[in-house]
Design a protein around this motif. Structure first.
Motif, PDB file in Angstrom:
ATOM      1  N   PHE A   1       4.262   5.927  -5.225  1.00 37.39           N
ATOM      2  CA  PHE A   1       4.316   6.059  -6.682  1.00 37.39           C
ATOM      3  C   PHE A   1       3.375   7.156  -7.152  1.00 37.39           C
ATOM      4  CE2 PHE A   1       2.768   4.967 -10.943  1.00 37.39           C
ATOM      5  CZ  PHE A   1       3.966   4.891 -11.639  1.00 37.39           C
ATOM      6  N   MET A   2       2.175   7.177  -6.605  1.00 40.81           N
ATOM      7  CA  MET A   2       1.196   8.204  -6.989  1.00 40.81           C
ATOM      8  C   MET A   2       1.633   9.587  -6.520  1.00 40.81           C
ATOM      9  SD  MET A   2      -1.017   6.555  -8.716  1.00 40.81           S
ATOM     10  CE  MET A   2      -2.306   7.790  -8.866  1.00 40.81           C
ATOM     11  N   ASP A   3       2.275   9.643  -5.357  1.00 40.49           N
ATOM     12  CA  ASP A   3       2.720  10.926  -4.804  1.00 40.49           C
ATOM     13  C   ASP A   3       4.069  11.376  -5.357  1.00 40.49           C
ATOM     14  OD1 ASP A   3       0.443  10.831  -3.278  1.00 40.49           O
ATOM     15  OD2 ASP A   3       1.469  10.155  -1.453  1.00 40.49           O
ATOM     16  N   LYS A   4       4.692  10.523  -6.173  1.00 42.04           N
ATOM     17  CA  LYS A   4       6.001  10.811  -6.763  1.00 42.04           C
ATOM     18  C   LYS A   4       7.054  11.090  -5.695  1.00 42.04           C
ATOM     19  CE  LYS A   4       4.036  12.533 -11.087  1.00 42.04           C
ATOM     20  NZ  LYS A   4       3.968  13.649 -12.055  1.00 42.04           N
ATOM     21  N   ARG A   5       7.109  10.173  -4.719  1.00 36.54           N
ATOM     22  CA  ARG A   5       8.104  10.265  -3.645  1.00 36.54           C
ATOM     23  C   ARG A   5       8.689   8.883  -3.401  1.00 36.54           C
ATOM     24  NH1 ARG A   5       5.919   7.804   0.749  1.00 36.54           N
ATOM     25  NH2 ARG A   5       3.634   7.711   0.859  1.00 36.54           N
ATOM     26  N   LYS A   6       9.766   8.840  -2.614  1.00 33.75           N
ATOM     27  CA  LYS A   6      10.346   7.557  -2.267  1.00 33.75           C
ATOM     28  C   LYS A   6       9.502   6.873  -1.195  1.00 33.75           C
ATOM     29  CE  LYS A   6      15.214   8.437  -3.347  1.00 33.75           C
ATOM     30  NZ  LYS A   6      16.596   8.464  -2.803  1.00 33.75           N
ATOM     31  N   PRO A   7       9.234   5.587  -1.352  1.00 33.77           N
ATOM     32  CA  PRO A   7       8.466   4.884  -0.313  1.00 33.77           C
ATOM     33  C   PRO A   7       9.306   4.646   0.932  1.00 33.77           C
ATOM     34  CG  PRO A   7       9.201   3.335  -1.979  1.00 33.77           C
ATOM     35  CD  PRO A   7       9.605   4.706  -2.479  1.00 33.77           C
ATOM     36  N   VAL A   8       8.629   4.501   2.066  1.00 33.06           N
ATOM     37  CA  VAL A   8       9.285   4.141   3.320  1.00 33.06           C
ATOM     38  C   VAL A   8       8.706   2.791   3.746  1.00 33.06           C
ATOM     39  CG1 VAL A   8       9.701   4.766   5.730  1.00 33.06           C
ATOM     40  CG2 VAL A   8       9.561   6.560   3.974  1.00 33.06           C
ATOM     41  N   PHE A   9       9.446   1.740   3.502  1.00 35.45           N
ATOM     42  CA  PHE A   9       8.983   0.391   3.788  1.00 35.45           C
ATOM     43  C   PHE A   9       9.363  -0.019   5.206  1.00 35.45           C
ATOM     44  CE2 PHE A   9       9.660   0.120  -0.933  1.00 35.45           C
ATOM     45  CZ  PHE A   9       8.325   0.020  -1.269  1.00 35.45           C
ATOM     46  N   ARG A  10       8.435  -0.716   5.868  1.00 36.22           N
ATOM     47  CA  ARG A  10       8.644  -1.115   7.263  1.00 36.22           C
ATOM     48  C   ARG A  10       8.642  -2.628   7.456  1.00 36.22           C
ATOM     49  NH1 ARG A  10       8.572   3.509   9.964  1.00 36.22           N
ATOM     50  NH2 ARG A  10       7.402   5.279   9.114  1.00 36.22           N
ATOM     51  N   GLY A  11       8.523  -3.356   6.380  1.00 35.27           N
ATOM     52  CA  GLY A  11       8.544  -4.811   6.497  1.00 35.27           C
ATOM     53  C   GLY A  11       7.290  -5.367   7.132  1.00 35.27           C
TER      54      GLY A  11
ATOM     55  N   ALA B   1       0.837  -1.208   0.000  1.00 38.21           N
ATOM     56  CA  ALA B   1       0.000   0.000   0.000  1.00 38.21           C
ATOM     57  C   ALA B   1       0.869   1.253   0.000  1.00 38.21           C
ATOM     58  CB  ALA B   1      -0.925  -0.012   1.210  1.00 38.21           C
ATOM     59  N   GLU B   2       1.953   1.229   0.787  1.00 38.87           N
ATOM     60  CA  GLU B   2       2.872   2.365   0.833  1.00 38.87           C
ATOM     61  C   GLU B   2       3.562   2.556  -0.516  1.00 38.87           C
ATOM     62  OE1 GLU B   2       5.806   5.303   1.803  1.00 38.87           O
ATOM     63  OE2 GLU B   2       3.736   4.875   2.406  1.00 38.87           O
ATOM     64  N   GLY B   3       3.946   1.470  -1.161  1.00 41.83           N
ATOM     65  CA  GLY B   3       4.581   1.573  -2.472  1.00 41.83           C
ATOM     66  C   GLY B   3       3.672   2.207  -3.500  1.00 41.83           C
ATOM     67  N   ARG B   4       2.389   1.842  -3.486  1.00 36.84           N
ATOM     68  CA  ARG B   4       1.427   2.431  -4.426  1.00 36.84           C
ATOM     69  C   ARG B   4       1.236   3.917  -4.140  1.00 36.84           C
ATOM     70  NH1 ARG B   4      -1.858  -1.634  -2.687  1.00 36.84           N
ATOM     71  NH2 ARG B   4      -3.519  -0.153  -2.174  1.00 36.84           N
ATOM     72  N   ARG B   5       1.090   4.258  -2.853  1.00 34.62           N
ATOM     73  CA  ARG B   5       0.897   5.664  -2.497  1.00 34.62           C
ATOM     74  C   ARG B   5       2.110   6.501  -2.889  1.00 34.62           C
ATOM     75  NH1 ARG B   5      -1.345   3.430   2.339  1.00 34.62           N
ATOM     76  NH2 ARG B   5       0.675   3.697   3.358  1.00 34.62           N
TER      77      ARG B   5
END
Length: 273
Positions: free
Chosen positions: A262-272, A256-260
Motif C-alpha cells: 500500500f505504501m509502495d503503491k503496488r500490488k501485494p504478493v500474498f503467500r498465506g 506486513a506485505e499488504g502494508r508495504r
C-alpha cells in the motif's frame, strides 16, 4: 499468478469425476454426461479425498465445481441406484451418510469453494451448490428441489443451508412446490450471486479465480470461519476462536506485505503466511 508448491497431481478415483489444476485453482467436474451428471455413489465418494488433498496444498486458493457438457451442472441423484442404495433401511443410512460426508466436506473446506453452473441444477445438484461459498450461473441454468415428488426425506444440513441462504419463506416455496426456477429468479432469491450469458460464464469465473489468487488467503480463511460461526446459535458461537483468527491475520507476513504494498503503491504478493 505467483508460483506455489503443490504436493502432487489430483487424481479422481472414478472417471465420472474429473480433477485438475489451473494456476491456484482446483477444478472438480462432475462427469456423468449421459445422465446429465446425475450423482452416482462413486461420484459422492470422490469428493472428500479431493478436498482433503486441496486443504493440504498451499498452492490452491480456490476450488471450483462444475458439470461436464452443456446440459447440466448436476441433475440430481442417479435414481438407477436407488433400488440398491435406498430401498432398504440400512441402505438408506449408508447412502445418506455418504452424501452427507461429501456435502459437509464442501461446506467445511478451509479453501473457498465456488459452483459454476450451467443447465440443470436439480436436487443433489442444488445441495452441492449451496454447500459452496459462492454460486455463479449461466442464463440457461434451471434449479429445482423435487424431493416432494419422490417421497424422499431431506436431511437437516441441506435444509439448513437452504434456509440460511434464501430465507425460510423462499425455502418453503421451493421445497413444498418442487417447482423449477430459472437463473433470473435464482438470483433474485439469492440462490446465486451473479449470472452471465453462456458465452460469458468463463469470463465471470475468471474474475473469481484471479481475485482468489491475488487476495490474502489467511484473511479469506478467517472470514469464512467467522461467517460459519455467525450462523450458529449464540450459545455455540466460538468467540475466542474468531478473535484468534483475526490476530493471526494481523501477526502474519501477509499483513506486513499488504502494508508495504500500500505504501509502495503496488500490488501485494500474498503467500498465506
Amino acid at each position: 499468478m505467483t508460483e506455489r508448491q503443490s504436493p502432487g497431481r489430483y487424481e479422481s478415483p472414478t472417471e465420472r469425476m474429473q480433477a485438475w489444476t489451473e494456476g491456484s485453482t482446483l477444478h472438480i467436474r462432475f462427469n456423468n454426461v449421459a445422465k446429465h451428471n446425475a450423482l452416482s455413489v462413486d461420484m459422492w465418494q470422490a469428493v472428500p479425498p479431493l478436498l482433503a488433498q486441496a486443504e493440504k496444498d498451499d498452492g490452491i486458493r480456490l476450488v471450483v465445481f462444475s458439470g461436464a457438457g452443456d446440459k447440466a451442472f448436476v441433475s440430481g441423484a442417479d435414481i438407477s441406484q436407488f433400488e440398491d442404495m435406498r430401498a432398504a433401511r440400512e441402505a438408506v443410512k449408508v447412502y445418506e451418510a455418504m452424501a452427507e460426508e461429501a456435502l459437509m466436506s464442501i461446506y467445511r473446506c478451509a479453501k473457498p469453494t465456488l459452483a459454476s453452473i450451467r443447465g440443470y441444477c436439480i436436487g443433489g445438484g442444488v445441495n452441492v451448490a449451496i454447500s459452496c461459498d459462492i454460486r455463479i450461473c449461466a442464463d440457461d441454468a434451471v434449479f429445482g428441489i423435487p424431493a416432494a415428488r419422490l417421497g424422499l426425506g431431506y436431511r437437516l444440513s441441506a435444509l439448513k443451508n437452504l434456509v440460511n441462504l434464501v430465507g425460510v419463506g423462499a425455502a418453503k416455496d421451493l421445497f413444498f412446490t418442487a417447482r423449477r426456477i430459472d437463473a433470473a429468479e435464482a438470483k433474485s432469491l439469492g440462490l446465486v450471486t451473479r449470472t452471465a450469458s453462456v458465452d460469458k460464464l468463463p469470463e465471470l469465473l475468471a474474475e473469481y479465480t484471479m481475485a482468489m489468487d491475488q487476495n490474502a488467503p489467511l484473511t479469506i480463511y478467517a472470514g469464512k470461519r467467522i461467517m460459519q460461526e455467525i450462523l450458529k446459535d449464540d450459545a455455540d458461537l466460538d468467540g475466542e476462536m474468531c478473535r484468534q483468527l483475526i490476530l493471526d491475520c494481523f501477526n502474519s507476513e501477509d499483513y506486513a506485505e499488504g502494508r508495504r504494498a500500500f505504501m509502495d503503491k503496488r500490488k501485494p504478493v500474498f503467500r498465506g503466511k
